[in-house]
Design a protein around this motif. Structure first.
Motif: not given
Length: 122
Positions: A37-51
């Motif tokens: 997951f990743r959290q851009p500056p000032g934003k919510e954490r978001e899904f990137v990839a899963a395995i």
């Protein structure tokens, strides 16, 4: 209990590449679904990839074709190869795990690391 430690982040020019690693403790790593997951500056954490345990994978549309998730169960390590990086990929990247099939929501994951900063410079 699972402990996760991310590494490999940093500053990279747009179009460049980075590889993130996530070292996991515990003898049952191979049974866990893993995700980034990743959290851009000032934003919510978001899904990137899963395995999942059998290496089946899923990606967010924003990274599909540029990022590759992989795992080495013998080394208890998860990877994220990031190519063609863009400024909008700038975020703190988190490694997360769960004892079940891969999921797309943070609420489905039980363990996570402290995060690693990735900055895509324009």
């Amino acid at each position: 209990q699972v402990q996760l430690v991310e590494s490999g982040g940093g500053l990279v020019q747009a179009g460049g590449s980075l590889r993130l690693s996530c070292a996991a403790s515990g003898r049952t790593f191979s049974r866990y679904a893993m995700a980034w997951f990743r959290q851009p500056p000032g934003k919510e954490r978001e899904f990137v990839a899963a395995i999942n345990w059998s290496a089946g994978s899923a990606y967010a549309d924003s990274v599909k074709g540029r990022f590759t998730i992989s795992r080495d169960n013998a080394k208890n390590t998860l990877y994220l190869q990031m190519n063609s990086l863009k400024p909008e990929d700038t975020a703190v990247y988190y490694c997360e795990s769960r004892g079940g099939p891969l999921g797309y929501s943070r609420t489905e994951y039980n363990y996570w690391g402290r995060g690693n900063q990735v900055t895509g410079a324009s």
